[in-house]
Enzyme design. Structure first.
Site, short mmCIF file in Angstrom:
data_model
loop_
_atom_site.label_atom_id
_atom_site.label_comp_id
_atom_site.label_asym_id
_atom_site.label_seq_id
_atom_site.Cartn_x
_atom_site.Cartn_y
_atom_site.Cartn_z
N LYS A 94 0.68 -1.19 -0.01
CA LYS A 94 0.08 -0.11 -0.15
C LYS A 94 0.95 1.03 0.12
O LYS A 94 2.04 1.14 0.30
CB LYS A 94 -0.91 -0.02 1.43
CG LYS A 94 -2.10 0.84 1.18
CD LYS A 94 -3.32 0.06 0.63
CE LYS A 94 -4.43 0.97 0.29
NZ LYS A 94 -5.62 0.26 -0.11
N GLY A 191 -26.49 1.26 1.08
CA GLY A 191 -25.44 2.22 0.07
C GLY A 191 -25.63 1.52 -1.23
O GLY A 191 -25.37 0.18 -1.43
N VAL A 192 -26.40 1.98 -2.38
CA VAL A 192 -26.61 1.62 -3.66
C VAL A 192 -25.68 2.52 -4.88
O VAL A 192 -26.16 2.88 -5.49
CB VAL A 192 -27.92 1.65 -4.03
CG1 VAL A 192 -28.90 0.32 -3.35
CG2 VAL A 192 -28.87 2.84 -3.71
N GLY A 193 -24.66 2.37 -4.36
CA GLY A 193 -23.48 3.31 -5.11
C GLY A 193 -22.94 2.29 -6.34
O GLY A 193 -23.81 1.40 -6.69
N HIS A 194 -21.68 2.38 -6.67
CA HIS A 194 -21.26 1.27 -7.66
C HIS A 194 -21.64 -0.02 -7.48
O HIS A 194 -22.00 -0.64 -8.37
CB HIS A 194 -19.77 1.61 -8.01
CG HIS A 194 -19.36 2.92 -8.53
ND1 HIS A 194 -18.98 4.15 -7.85
CD2 HIS A 194 -19.43 3.17 -9.82
CE1 HIS A 194 -19.12 5.02 -8.61
NE2 HIS A 194 -19.11 4.67 -9.82
N VAL A 195 -21.07 -0.51 -6.31
CA VAL A 195 -20.96 -2.07 -6.13
C VAL A 195 -22.54 -2.31 -5.63
O VAL A 195 -23.29 -3.32 -6.06
CB VAL A 195 -20.22 -2.35 -4.96
CG1 VAL A 195 -20.34 -3.87 -4.62
CG2 VAL A 195 -18.80 -2.13 -5.17
#
Ligand code: NAD
Length: 365
Positions: A94, A191-195
């Site tokens: 990282k 959470g209904v974002g990208h994923v």
């Protein structure tokens, strides 16, 4: 496996950095400074037994250098476990760039950072993380080939992440209900974002009963209407009469407060660091009879997507590999049940076992 037994032999006061590295057996740290561009960064390589250390670069306004150091050490180690449990030939690494991502970005800073990445000669492969955009990564790639996830390459990882999350959720259902069908199951997606949206699409296709929440009203409304999901409030989601809780927004949502409310029998979502306190809440979910799919094993689709780019594999390979998450989660849950150990701990053990076994394979004949 990564802990040294004689950590007390290391003089922390005189040698805080090496001592911190030796606590979890980090291989290498690279401190990067450039006064011209204002670049101040740390690259951490935790473990390269399985392959080059892959993990994103984060840009964050840390309060101190020690805070940045702690973060990069913790995150790089996390990548070792994620890459190992996912069966990838990748180690964990990282990077953190210390600074304000809104005001301190420049082409020169990212190209200088790219030079530092390149100086590790492929031992560390970078990608986007919090505070970094595709434009920034494009600049990095002008100085090094050791970058993945660039625009026009393996593309948005979210469909692969959602596919793996869905597969792992089905594996939990098989263990908990005796069938992996999600038809009619009540699933709350936070959470209904990208994923989250891709996950909702898969659940809708299987006729699950879906509940959704999101802070972004227009997205919430659009997704709910498109897939016939019930909208619930941001806090209300923890009280929904549900079978499966799928956190796909924030970390630390499995905590003392929510655990007293959650009625689910499975927790399986894509968000990182879902357990507020791994030891406390990992055990608490098990004691409540809830199957918790360890987040780093379940949401590995993103890194699988990166790996496909490193190895020149197709997107259908990545989707197939993400489906293997079903088997990984099944094994974790089975072992957790038979050994009476929380799933997150079993997942860690499995990741360590693979590194140990493959480390031996790599010994000279
Ligand atoms: P995203 O930003 O596209 O979606 C997150 C959604 O959550 C947004 O729509 C946002 O409005 C919503 N949100 C924020 N706070 C909320 C709250 N309090 N309650 C309900 N909704 C809230 O992010 P993403 O790419 O979909 O990733 C989702 C999670 O999965 C993140 O935790 C991310 O770290 C993790 N993850 C993503 C990937 C990937 O491939 N994108 C891979 C591994 C892990």
């Amino acid at each position: 496996m990564f802990e040294v037994k004689n950590i007390e032999d290391v003089n922390l006061a005189e040698n805080p950095i090496i001592a911190q590295m030796s606590k979890y057996n980090h291989e290498q740290l690279l401190f990067c400074n450039d006064n011209e561009t204002g670049l101040k960064a740390i690259i951490a390589v935790h473990n390269t037994v399985l392959g080059p250390a892959l993990g994103g670069t984060r840009m964050w306004m840390y309060n101190s250098e020690m805070e940045a150091l702690n973060d990069v050490l913790r995150l790089s180690r996390g990548m070792t476990y994620k890459n190992s449990i996912s069966g990838l030939n990748l180690g964990g690494g990282k990077a953190v760039i210390i600074g304000d991502s809104r005001t301190m970005k420049s082409e020169a800073l990212f190209r200088r950072f790219g030079k530092f990445v390149n100086s590790l000669a492929g031992k560390y492969i970078t990608a986007e993380d919090v505070g970094i955009s595709p434009v920034d990564m494009n600049w990095v790639s002008m100085e090094t080939n050791h970058v993945v996830g660039l625009p026009g390459k393996s593309g948005d990882p979210s469909p692969v992440t959602a596919h793996g999350t869905y597969a792992g959720m089905k594996a939990c259902a098989k263990e908990q209900y005796g069938s992996d069908s999600l038809t009619g199951k009540k699933v709350a997606v936070q959470g209904v974002g990208h994923v989250g949206e891709y996950l909702v699409a898969a659940l809708a296709k299987e006729n699950a009963e879906i509940y959704v929440s999101d802070i972004h009203e227009p997205t919430l409304k659009r997704v709910a209407e498109k897939y016939g999901a019930h909208v619930v409030g941001l806090d209300e989601i923890y009280d929904v009469d549900m079978d499966i809780y799928a956190p796909c927004a924030l970390g630390a949502t499995v905590n003392d407060e929510t655990l007293s409310r959650l009625k689910c029998s499975i927790i399986a979502g894509a968000a990182n660091n879902q357990l507020k306190n791994e030891e406390v809440h990992g055990k608490a979910v098990m004691d409540k009879g809830i199957i918790y799919a360890p987040d780093f094993a379940l949401n590995a689709g993103g890194v699988i997507n990166c790996y496909s780019e490193v190895k020149g594999l197709t997107s259908s390979w990545a989707m197939g590999k993400a489906e293997d998450i079903y088997n990984t989660i099944s094994e974790i849950v089975k072992r957790s049940k038979s050994e009476g150990i929380p799933t997150y701990k079993i997942a860690n053990q499995m990741a360590e076992e693979r590194i140990e076994a493959i480390g031996k394979v790599k010994l000279p004949l």
